[in-house]
Design a protein around this motif. Structure first.
Motif, mmCIF file in Angstrom:
data_model
loop_
_atom_site.group_PDB
_atom_site.id
_atom_site.type_symbol
_atom_site.label_atom_id
_atom_site.label_comp_id
_atom_site.label_asym_id
_atom_site.label_seq_id
_atom_site.Cartn_x
_atom_site.Cartn_y
_atom_site.Cartn_z
ATOM 1 N N ASP A 68 0.823 -1.213 0.000
ATOM 2 C CA ASP A 68 0.000 0.000 0.000
ATOM 3 C C ASP A 68 0.857 1.263 0.000
ATOM 4 O OD1 ASP A 68 -2.497 -1.386 0.164
ATOM 5 O OD2 ASP A 68 -2.123 -1.714 2.294
ATOM 6 N N ALA A 69 2.034 1.152 0.570
ATOM 7 C CA ALA A 69 2.978 2.270 0.635
ATOM 8 C C ALA A 69 4.382 1.678 0.712
ATOM 9 C CB ALA A 69 2.707 3.154 1.844
ATOM 10 N N ILE A 70 5.361 2.486 0.361
ATOM 11 C CA ILE A 70 6.757 2.031 0.348
ATOM 12 C C ILE A 70 7.598 2.947 1.224
ATOM 13 C CG2 ILE A 70 8.815 1.663 -1.067
ATOM 14 C CD1 ILE A 70 6.717 -0.361 -1.671
ATOM 15 N N ILE A 71 8.458 2.328 2.030
ATOM 16 C CA ILE A 71 9.464 3.088 2.771
ATOM 17 C C ILE A 71 10.819 2.826 2.125
ATOM 18 C CG2 ILE A 71 10.724 3.289 4.959
ATOM 19 C CD1 ILE A 71 8.130 2.758 6.422
ATOM 20 N N ILE A 72 11.526 3.903 1.831
ATOM 21 C CA ILE A 72 12.855 3.804 1.231
ATOM 22 C C ILE A 72 13.900 4.054 2.316
ATOM 23 C CG2 ILE A 72 14.438 4.726 -0.501
ATOM 24 C CD1 ILE A 72 12.040 3.341 -1.735
ATOM 25 N N GLY A 73 14.710 3.050 2.584
ATOM 26 C CA GLY A 73 15.803 3.191 3.532
ATOM 27 C C GLY A 73 17.112 3.427 2.804
ATOM 28 N N PRO A 74 18.236 3.212 3.447
ATOM 29 C CA PRO A 74 19.531 3.374 2.778
ATOM 30 C C PRO A 74 19.681 2.304 1.708
ATOM 31 C CG PRO A 74 19.828 2.301 4.883
ATOM 32 C CD PRO A 74 18.391 2.707 4.824
ATOM 33 N N GLY A 75 20.080 2.683 0.518
ATOM 34 C CA GLY A 75 20.119 1.680 -0.534
ATOM 35 C C GLY A 75 21.108 1.956 -1.635
ATOM 36 N N ARG A 76 21.043 1.073 -2.625
ATOM 37 C CA ARG A 76 21.889 1.166 -3.803
ATOM 38 C C ARG A 76 20.970 1.241 -5.027
ATOM 39 N NH1 ARG A 76 25.667 -3.955 -2.974
ATOM 40 N NH2 ARG A 76 23.597 -4.909 -2.830
ATOM 41 N N ILE A 77 21.435 0.791 -6.190
ATOM 42 C CA ILE A 77 20.652 0.977 -7.413
ATOM 43 C C ILE A 77 19.332 0.220 -7.374
ATOM 44 C CG2 ILE A 77 21.774 -0.938 -8.650
ATOM 45 C CD1 ILE A 77 20.675 2.492 -10.103
ATOM 46 N N GLY A 78 19.293 -0.959 -6.728
ATOM 47 C CA GLY A 78 18.049 -1.717 -6.630
ATOM 48 C C GLY A 78 16.990 -0.961 -5.850
ATOM 49 N N THR A 79 17.407 -0.265 -4.821
ATOM 50 C CA THR A 79 16.478 0.544 -4.024
ATOM 51 C C THR A 79 15.940 1.704 -4.849
ATOM 52 O OG1 THR A 79 17.646 -0.035 -1.994
ATOM 53 C CG2 THR A 79 16.247 1.915 -1.910
ATOM 54 N N ILE A 80 16.807 2.311 -5.648
ATOM 55 C CA ILE A 80 16.369 3.399 -6.524
ATOM 56 C C ILE A 80 15.374 2.871 -7.547
ATOM 57 C CG2 ILE A 80 17.122 5.103 -8.227
ATOM 58 C CD1 ILE A 80 17.923 5.724 -5.321
ATOM 59 N N HIS A 81 15.604 1.660 -8.045
ATOM 60 C CA HIS A 81 14.671 1.057 -8.998
ATOM 61 C C HIS A 81 13.289 0.889 -8.374
ATOM 62 C CE1 HIS A 81 13.055 -2.560 -11.330
ATOM 63 N NE2 HIS A 81 13.154 -1.598 -12.218
ATOM 64 N N GLU A 82 13.242 0.388 -7.152
ATOM 65 C CA GLU A 82 11.956 0.218 -6.472
ATOM 66 C C GLU A 82 11.300 1.565 -6.204
ATOM 67 O OE1 GLU A 82 13.000 -4.082 -4.398
ATOM 68 O OE2 GLU A 82 13.337 -2.234 -3.263
#
Length: 217
Positions: free
Chosen positions: A119-133
């Motif tokens: 329903d919602a997304i939380i973005i934590g510390p990440g790399r390119i895969g996190t940016i993709h999501e």
């Protein structure tokens, strides 16, 4: 002894499903990031929401760990097509997961199903895969909460701000906060607002197909 999940509530589908995206490898982060992840998982569980992850290692795994410690429900979406492939080929964990959906679509396909199922997304510390999501959820107009790093722990929030600035696409559903409890509370409010707006109409938020006002048949 078998532990049963749920309480027989036929409306359990109304539970808020909060997806958490973050680095699968945390070597570039400080030690405090692990506890931040666990705290986030506990907060999601305490709010009565379901924790959704990419069934991976690193930050999402520690979030799932925190959720289970708080007696919450943890759901994972795997890039693999089976449990065997998940463990032996992708080298991903099964721990701290109540359910895993084996998508069979690799990481990129998994990302789409993961974000669409939240329903919602939380973005934590990440790399390119996190940016993709993040970009998938951004394009889908999902409520997104970006967990800001403090004390130079991570820079993902700054990268996302730059992407938004240069995207030439308005999205008012992205919020930033360094307090995970406040972030989760605000996202739940946004989910409830979205549910109210889409209760009786069909509308595709990627601007393709459907139109506002069409009654669901």
């Amino acid at each position: 002894m078998v532990t049963k999940i749920g309480n027989g509530d036929k409306h359990a589908y109304l539970k808020h499903k909060i997806g958490v995206s973050g680095a699968a490898e945390m070597g570039f982060l400080g030690e405090s990031a692990y506890e931040t992840a666990k705290e986030l998982g506990r907060i999601i569980a305490d709010a009565g929401a379901v924790t959704v992850t990419g069934a991976t290692t690193g930050f999402p795994l520690w979030v799932a760990m925190g959720a289970k410690q708080a007696k919450g429900v943890s759901v994972g979406f795997s890039p693999a097509s089976s449990e065997r492939e998940h463990v032996q080929v992708y080298k991903l964990p099964l721990d701290y997961m109540d359910y895993i959906t084996y998508t069979g679509f690799g990481y990129t396909g998994r990302d789409l199903l993961f974000t669409r199922s939240s329903d919602a997304i939380i973005i934590g510390p990440g790399r390119i895969g996190t940016i993709h999501e993040f970009t998938i959820a951004y394009e889908d107009q999902k409520p997104i909460g970006v967990l800001q790093g403090t004390g130079g722990k991570w820079e993902t929030d700054q990268v996302i701000k730059l992407i938004m600035e240069k995207s030439h696409r308005v999205n008012n559903k992205v919020i930033f906060d360094e307090d995970p409890k406040r972030l989760v509370a605000r996202l739940i409010e946004m989910i409830d607002e979205d549910r109210t707006k889409h209760l009786n109409v069909y509308k595709n938020d990627d601007y393709i197909g459907g139109s506002t006002g069409d009654v669901i048949l």
